[in-house]
Scaffold this active site. Sequence first.
Site, PDB file in Angstrom:
ATOM      1  CB  CYS A 112      -0.952  -0.001   1.188  1.00  0.00           C
ATOM      2  SG  CYS A 112      -2.021  -1.439   1.203  1.00  0.00           S
ATOM      3  CG  HIS A 238      -3.166   3.469   2.027  1.00  0.00           C
ATOM      4  ND1 HIS A 238      -3.744   3.087   0.838  1.00  0.00           N
ATOM      5  CD2 HIS A 238      -3.146   2.369   2.810  1.00  0.00           C
ATOM      6  CE1 HIS A 238      -4.050   1.811   0.909  1.00  0.00           C
ATOM      7  NE2 HIS A 238      -3.710   1.343   2.095  1.00  0.00           N
ATOM      8  CG  ASN A 268      -6.418  -1.011   1.408  1.00  0.00           C
ATOM      9  OD1 ASN A 268      -5.799  -0.542   0.462  1.00  0.00           O
ATOM     10  ND2 ASN A 268      -5.828  -1.484   2.487  1.00  0.00           N
TER      11      ASN A 268
END
Length: 311
Positions: A112, A238, A268
Amino acid sequence: MGTRIEGLGVYLPSEVLTNFDLEKMVDTSDEWITQRTGIKERRIARSESVVDMATAAAEEAIRNAGVNKEEIELVVLATLSPELGFPATACLVQERLGLPPSAMAFDVSAACSGFLYALDVADAYLKSGKKKLALIIGAEKLSSIVDWSDRSTCVLFGDGAGAAVVRFDENSESDVLASKLYAKGSEWRALYRENCGYLKMEGRKVFKEAVNGMAQASLEALREAGLRPEDVDLVVPHQANLRIIKAVAERLGIPMEKVFVNVDRYGNTSAASIPIALYEALKEGKLRRGMTVLLTAMGGGLTWGAMVLRY
Ligand code: COA
């Protein structure tokens, strides 16, 4: 004089999977998912490959930047769900875009945090003078590596891609002012995928590491840039979990009005999450030229970090 994001692009699959859809698949509820994560729905790529999504996002970024494909000298693609074992997904995208062989193309595997790692690599190449124009992409088909019978992970992730064309410009006010990126390999077991297996995660541990890591890296990046949290116009974190985002903002003392959030709509999307968020912030008029922007992420590796941009 500095590194300037010339154009952004995204691709989001049209198929929407809501929390209510997930209630029919695993023992979960919209209420649980919303309270613990802030996610309401995510996109699922049924027919699109990660290369399809990355190529579409890149094409839009190139159009929005108003550059010729032939000018691109560097392609850095961040993903944890690559198309093949090798070669790099970046090379497959290079073929699809019809970029000349003079462009160097490779993937970064930083989960990520991948888009920040890719942007940092591009910034270093551009500032060294070795390259003038770079294409950076974050693209994920996480639906293909998630165990759809594991309620502790399958509710969290989604598919999509985001891209940015980045140029070194002698006359630009825009720049990457600071970057602080880290990795702690000793904690890789908290979030990983075995070869051809499913994504595995220790949720609570990752949660704590994310809040601590993103807040600390943000403060360090701001210090390096000679700025304070109150100087930040927009935070683009993020998008993993709304509770993580709120906890990081609170630690920084930055009000949520200055924090861009779209985790409710996409879940996500790992390496794709920051470029998708930047794109939407720009479209909504929340990201404007001259703004001081803080990017921060945490992911498998463990990797994490923060960057400060003058957009
Ligand atoms: N629906 C309903 N219940 C669920 C569930 C779901 N989708 N997933 C887990 N549960 C249950 C657990 O089984 C557990 O039940 P028990 O108390 O009977 O054992 C209970 O909910 C609490 O689980 P826990 O894992 O302690 O919840 P949590 O508050 O830590 O929230 C996460 C779980 C995954 C949302 C949270 O840990 C998190 O967001 N972590 C970070 C994940 C992340 O962002 N990863 C990517 C980083 S890049």
